[in-house]
Design a protein around this motif. Structure first.
Motif, PDB file in Angstrom:
ATOM      1  N   ILE A 103       0.832  -1.210   0.000  1.00  0.00           N
ATOM      2  CA  ILE A 103       0.000   0.000   0.000  1.00  0.00           C
ATOM      3  C   ILE A 103       0.867   1.260   0.000  1.00  0.00           C
ATOM      4  CG2 ILE A 103      -1.844   1.251   1.220  1.00  0.00           C
ATOM      5  CD1 ILE A 103      -2.716  -1.532   0.243  1.00  0.00           C
ATOM      6  N   PHE A 104       1.869   1.266   0.875  1.00  0.00           N
ATOM      7  CA  PHE A 104       2.779   2.411   0.987  1.00  0.00           C
ATOM      8  C   PHE A 104       4.201   1.936   0.671  1.00  0.00           C
ATOM      9  CE2 PHE A 104      -0.357   3.704   4.464  1.00  0.00           C
ATOM     10  CZ  PHE A 104      -1.055   4.569   3.645  1.00  0.00           C
ATOM     11  N   PRO A 105       4.583   1.954  -0.610  1.00  0.00           N
ATOM     12  CA  PRO A 105       5.887   1.410  -1.002  1.00  0.00           C
ATOM     13  C   PRO A 105       7.082   2.060  -0.300  1.00  0.00           C
ATOM     14  CG  PRO A 105       4.566   1.934  -2.938  1.00  0.00           C
ATOM     15  CD  PRO A 105       3.827   2.459  -1.753  1.00  0.00           C
ATOM     16  N   ASN A 106       6.923   3.288   0.129  1.00  0.00           N
ATOM     17  CA  ASN A 106       8.041   3.983   0.753  1.00  0.00           C
ATOM     18  C   ASN A 106       7.854   4.143   2.257  1.00  0.00           C
ATOM     19  OD1 ASN A 106       9.344   4.462  -1.779  1.00  0.00           O
ATOM     20  ND2 ASN A 106       7.796   6.002  -2.184  1.00  0.00           N
ATOM     21  N   ALA A 107       7.100   3.231   2.860  1.00  0.00           N
ATOM     22  CA  ALA A 107       6.824   3.324   4.296  1.00  0.00           C
ATOM     23  C   ALA A 107       8.108   3.221   5.107  1.00  0.00           C
ATOM     24  CB  ALA A 107       5.857   2.222   4.715  1.00  0.00           C
ATOM     25  N   ASN A 108       8.176   4.028   6.149  1.00  0.00           N
ATOM     26  CA  ASN A 108       9.322   4.042   7.044  1.00  0.00           C
ATOM     27  C   ASN A 108       9.311   2.772   7.901  1.00  0.00           C
ATOM     28  OD1 ASN A 108      11.198   4.538   9.077  1.00  0.00           O
ATOM     29  ND2 ASN A 108      10.691   6.715   9.208  1.00  0.00           N
ATOM     30  N   GLY A 109      10.317   1.944   7.729  1.00  0.00           N
ATOM     31  CA  GLY A 109      10.400   0.675   8.454  1.00  0.00           C
ATOM     32  C   GLY A 109      10.473   0.840   9.957  1.00  0.00           C
ATOM     33  N   LYS A 110      10.990   1.974  10.426  1.00  0.00           N
ATOM     34  CA  LYS A 110      11.085   2.216  11.866  1.00  0.00           C
ATOM     35  C   LYS A 110       9.697   2.272  12.495  1.00  0.00           C
ATOM     36  CE  LYS A 110      15.444   4.733  11.772  1.00  0.00           C
ATOM     37  NZ  LYS A 110      16.112   6.002  12.024  1.00  0.00           N
ATOM     38  N   ILE A 111       8.754   2.855  11.794  1.00  0.00           N
ATOM     39  CA  ILE A 111       7.386   2.957  12.315  1.00  0.00           C
ATOM     40  C   ILE A 111       6.764   1.569  12.387  1.00  0.00           C
ATOM     41  CG2 ILE A 111       5.086   3.913  11.899  1.00  0.00           C
ATOM     42  CD1 ILE A 111       6.637   6.228  10.411  1.00  0.00           C
ATOM     43  N   ILE A 112       6.940   0.796  11.324  1.00  0.00           N
ATOM     44  CA  ILE A 112       6.399  -0.568  11.302  1.00  0.00           C
ATOM     45  C   ILE A 112       6.992  -1.373  12.457  1.00  0.00           C
ATOM     46  CG2 ILE A 112       6.237  -2.693   9.947  1.00  0.00           C
ATOM     47  CD1 ILE A 112       6.457  -0.854   7.419  1.00  0.00           C
ATOM     48  N   SER A 113       8.290  -1.268  12.640  1.00  0.00           N
ATOM     49  CA  SER A 113       8.972  -1.994  13.706  1.00  0.00           C
ATOM     50  C   SER A 113       8.477  -1.574  15.084  1.00  0.00           C
ATOM     51  CB  SER A 113      10.482  -1.750  13.595  1.00  0.00           C
ATOM     52  OG  SER A 113      11.161  -2.384  14.643  1.00  0.00           O
ATOM     53  N   THR A 114       8.284  -0.286  15.284  1.00  0.00           N
ATOM     54  CA  THR A 114       7.798   0.227  16.577  1.00  0.00           C
ATOM     55  C   THR A 114       6.416  -0.313  16.893  1.00  0.00           C
ATOM     56  OG1 THR A 114       9.109   2.233  16.305  1.00  0.00           O
ATOM     57  CG2 THR A 114       7.284   2.339  17.880  1.00  0.00           C
ATOM     58  N   VAL A 115       5.525  -0.319  15.892  1.00  0.00           N
ATOM     59  CA  VAL A 115       4.169  -0.828  16.104  1.00  0.00           C
ATOM     60  C   VAL A 115       4.217  -2.319  16.415  1.00  0.00           C
ATOM     61  CG1 VAL A 115       1.924  -1.231  15.022  1.00  0.00           C
ATOM     62  CG2 VAL A 115       3.074   0.955  14.694  1.00  0.00           C
ATOM     63  N   LEU A 116       5.024  -3.073  15.664  1.00  0.00           N
ATOM     64  CA  LEU A 116       5.142  -4.507  15.902  1.00  0.00           C
ATOM     65  C   LEU A 116       5.668  -4.774  17.322  1.00  0.00           C
ATOM     66  CD1 LEU A 116       5.011  -7.467  15.081  1.00  0.00           C
ATOM     67  CD2 LEU A 116       7.214  -7.173  13.910  1.00  0.00           C
ATOM     68  N   LYS A 117       6.693  -4.043  17.714  1.00  0.00           N
ATOM     69  CA  LYS A 117       7.261  -4.207  19.073  1.00  0.00           C
ATOM     70  C   LYS A 117       6.207  -3.914  20.144  1.00  0.00           C
ATOM     71  CE  LYS A 117      12.055  -3.328  17.821  1.00  0.00           C
ATOM     72  NZ  LYS A 117      13.127  -2.348  17.813  1.00  0.00           N
ATOM     73  N   SER A 118       5.368  -2.921  19.896  1.00  0.00           N
ATOM     74  CA  SER A 118       4.333  -2.598  20.895  1.00  0.00           C
ATOM     75  C   SER A 118       3.318  -3.738  21.012  1.00  0.00           C
ATOM     76  CB  SER A 118       3.635  -1.268  20.567  1.00  0.00           C
ATOM     77  OG  SER A 118       2.779  -1.409  19.455  1.00  0.00           O
ATOM     78  N   TYR A 119       3.039  -4.423  19.918  1.00  0.00           N
ATOM     79  CA  TYR A 119       2.144  -5.599  19.962  1.00  0.00           C
ATOM     80  C   TYR A 119       2.826  -6.751  20.688  1.00  0.00           C
ATOM     81  CZ  TYR A 119      -1.850  -4.252  17.056  1.00  0.00           C
ATOM     82  OH  TYR A 119      -3.003  -3.683  16.587  1.00  0.00           O
ATOM     83  N   ILE A 120       4.092  -6.958  20.408  1.00  0.00           N
ATOM     84  CA  ILE A 120       4.823  -8.063  21.027  1.00  0.00           C
ATOM     85  C   ILE A 120       4.938  -7.846  22.543  1.00  0.00           C
ATOM     86  CG2 ILE A 120       7.102  -9.162  21.224  1.00  0.00           C
ATOM     87  CD1 ILE A 120       7.409  -8.637  18.183  1.00  0.00           C
ATOM     88  N   ASN A 121       5.212  -6.609  22.935  1.00  0.00           N
ATOM     89  CA  ASN A 121       5.416  -6.299  24.344  1.00  0.00           C
ATOM     90  C   ASN A 121       4.117  -6.051  25.100  1.00  0.00           C
ATOM     91  OD1 ASN A 121       8.189  -6.510  23.991  1.00  0.00           O
ATOM     92  ND2 ASN A 121       8.384  -4.372  23.415  1.00  0.00           N
ATOM     93  N   GLY A 122       3.001  -6.131  24.375  1.00  0.00           N
ATOM     94  CA  GLY A 122       1.686  -5.997  25.015  1.00  0.00           C
ATOM     95  C   GLY A 122       1.305  -4.587  25.172  1.00  0.00           C
TER      96      GLY A 122
END
Length: 156
Positions: A137-156
């Protein structure tokens, strides 16, 4: 090709006296030239390659401005870099906001969890799958944002 457009603009920008615009245009030219030379001097960048370079530049300037503000840099330095960032954004493709990327990432994560079943536990190994879906959807999405959101899901 963007490099040709930039080179045609340079003389008029030099005459205009707008030093921030001139520096931004020179920065763009230099980054494009580096990418061309990395392949060979006769190489022509595709639109996608140019866009990736510009998005990278936007991210670098935004990060630098953020660091300058945190570090208490002179207001003139911050203002100059903000002005240069705006010039680069004129040439860059529209970049999704951090909020748009985060929202889409949350949706992708929720869809992944639904597809894997109740017992599935997210981990950073899922980053590639999630980033791949967000980049559709967003070819130039900032990977740091994706990683931060994923980490927040992992850490609850």
């Amino acid at each position: 090709m963007l490099i040709n457009v930039i080179e045609e603009m340079l003389p008029s920008v030099m005459k205009s006296g707008d030093k921030n615009r001139l520096e931004a245009i020179k920065d763009i030219k230099n980054e494009l030239k580096k990418a061309i030379i990395a392949v060979n001097k006769d190489y022509q960048l595709s639109k996608d390659e140019e866009d990736k370079i510009l998005v990278k530049m936007v991210n670098q300037y935004e990060e630098a401005i953020s660091e300058f503000k945190k570090g208490g840099a002179k207001p003139e330095l911050i203002a100059d870099n903000e002005a240069r960032l705006e010039v680069i954004k004129e040439f860059a493709p529209k970049i999704a906001t951090d909020e748009e990327i985060a929202d889409l990432t949350k949706t992708v994560i929720n869809d992944l969890l639904k597809s894997k079943g109740d017992g599935y536990t997210l981990s950073m190994r899922d980053m590639g799958t999630i980033k791949g879906e967000v980049n559709k959807i967003f070819p130039n999405a900032n990977g740091k944002i994706i990683s931060t959101v994923l980490k927040s899901y992992i850490n609850g």
